[in-house]
Design a protein around this motif. Sequence first.
Motif, PDB file in Angstrom:
ATOM      1  N   ALA A   1     -23.213  96.294 -24.583  1.00  0.00           N
ATOM      2  CA  ALA A   1     -23.465  97.224 -23.473  1.00  0.00           C
ATOM      3  C   ALA A   1     -23.557  96.465 -22.157  1.00  0.00           C
ATOM      4  O   ALA A   1     -24.182  95.402 -22.073  1.00  0.00           O
ATOM      5  N   HIS A   2     -22.928  97.037 -21.142  1.00  0.00           N
ATOM      6  CA  HIS A   2     -22.928  96.412 -19.813  1.00  0.00           C
ATOM      7  C   HIS A   2     -22.892  97.506 -18.758  1.00  0.00           C
ATOM      8  O   HIS A   2     -22.150  98.478 -18.889  1.00  0.00           O
ATOM      9  N   ALA A   3     -23.708  97.358 -17.721  1.00  0.00           N
ATOM     10  CA  ALA A   3     -23.669  98.301 -16.595  1.00  0.00           C
ATOM     11  C   ALA A   3     -24.193  97.590 -15.355  1.00  0.00           C
ATOM     12  O   ALA A   3     -24.811  96.519 -15.450  1.00  0.00           O
ATOM     13  N   HIS A   4     -23.923  98.183 -14.202  1.00  0.00           N
ATOM     14  CA  HIS A   4     -24.378  97.607 -12.939  1.00  0.00           C
ATOM     15  C   HIS A   4     -25.687  98.273 -12.523  1.00  0.00           C
ATOM     16  O   HIS A   4     -25.774  98.878 -11.455  1.00  0.00           O
ATOM     17  N   SER A   5     -26.674  98.191 -13.378  1.00  0.00           N
ATOM     18  CA  SER A   5     -27.977  98.794 -13.116  1.00  0.00           C
ATOM     19  C   SER A   5     -28.687  98.020 -12.008  1.00  0.00           C
ATOM     20  O   SER A   5     -28.522  96.806 -11.871  1.00  0.00           O
TER      21      SER A   5
ATOM     22  N   ASN B   1     -25.000  87.519 -10.104  1.00  0.00           N
ATOM     23  CA  ASN B   1     -24.415  88.354  -9.034  1.00  0.00           C
ATOM     24  C   ASN B   1     -23.627  89.546  -9.580  1.00  0.00           C
ATOM     25  O   ASN B   1     -22.753  90.089  -8.892  1.00  0.00           O
ATOM     26  N   HIS B   2     -23.936  89.967 -10.797  1.00  0.00           N
ATOM     27  CA  HIS B   2     -23.140  90.998 -11.445  1.00  0.00           C
ATOM     28  C   HIS B   2     -24.023  91.992 -12.204  1.00  0.00           C
ATOM     29  O   HIS B   2     -24.075  93.157 -11.853  1.00  0.00           O
ATOM     30  N   GLY B   3     -24.737  91.517 -13.206  1.00  0.00           N
ATOM     31  CA  GLY B   3     -25.575  92.437 -13.980  1.00  0.00           C
ATOM     32  C   GLY B   3     -25.875  91.897 -15.363  1.00  0.00           C
ATOM     33  O   GLY B   3     -25.726  90.710 -15.628  1.00  0.00           O
TER      34      GLY B   3
HETATM   35 ZN    ZN Z   1     -19.469  94.720 -14.538  1.00  0.00          ZN
END
Ligand code: ZN
Length: 261
Positions: free
Chosen positions: A120-124, A184-186
Motif C-alpha cells: 500500500a502506498h499513498a501521498h497521505s 520527499n514522497h510518502g
Molecule cells: Zn507516490
Amino acid sequence: MTDVAERAQQQLFLPTPPTFSSVEEERLHRKQRLAAGFRLFSRCGFDEGVAGHITARDPELTDHFWVNPFGMHFSQIRVSDLILVNQEGRVVEGGRMVNAAAFAIHSQVHEARPDVVAAAHAHSVYGKSWSSLGRLLDPLTQDACAFYNDHALLDDYTGVVLDVEEGRRIATTLDQQKAIILRNHGLLTVGQSVDEAVWWFITMERTCQAQLMAEAAGTPKKIGAEAARLTQTQVGSHIAGWFSFQPLWDRITREQPDLFD
Ligand SMILES: [Zn+2]
C-alpha cells in the motif's frame, strides 16, 4: 475455572484469518479486501488527486497483481473496477489503465518479497511531511513500536517513480521489513494479507502524525530499546496487523456495501 466460565470462554468469538477451498474464492476475498482498503484510504483522507495504489498478488498467477485503475477516486472503487496487471505491466483483466508508478514500484516489491501478498502506498499528509525529514520513526508510543527495527528509509528523491530500476531500489531498501519511508514522497507498507498492509499504512500515517505533534510541542521521551523490542512482537506481528484491520472492515462494509459490486 468453573464449568460455567469454561463454557462461556468456549463460546467467545475471535476473528481469525480465513482459509480457502479454491483460488477463485481466495481471489475474490483479496479483491473485496482491496476494494475496502481503497474506501478506507478515502475515508482517512489519503487521496491526493490520482496518487496512490494498493496491490494484491493474484493467488494463482502469482507474478500478477490486482490494483486500482489509474485516475479513479478511491471512494468509488468497487470489486469489479479492479484491474489485473501482468509482470510486464500489461492490463490483462479490466478496461482501464494502470498507473505507471504503481507498476514500477509494486511489481518490484512483489517480485523481491514472495511473502508479500499486498503493498500500500499513498501521498497521505503526515506521511509525506514526515518523509521530508529523512528520518526513521522513533518508538514514542506503543503503536509506533510496530515499526521498531521494522521499517526502512529510502534517503533520496529522484522524481516520479516510472522506472522499474527505481522500484527495485525501493524493494532492496525495504528488504524484509514491513514499511518504508520514501523521502520527499510518502509511505509504503506491505503485508501477508491486504488487511495487514492497509492497517500498517493507516497506523504508520498516524504514527508520523503523533511524532510530528510531539516534536512540535516539546522533547518527547522515547520508549527504551528493550521495551520497544518486546512491544514490536506484541503489536507488530502479522496476526496483530491482520486483526487490527477487522473492525475497519466491519465498519466500511456496513457503510458502503456497494464496494462488493
Ligand atoms: Zn507516490
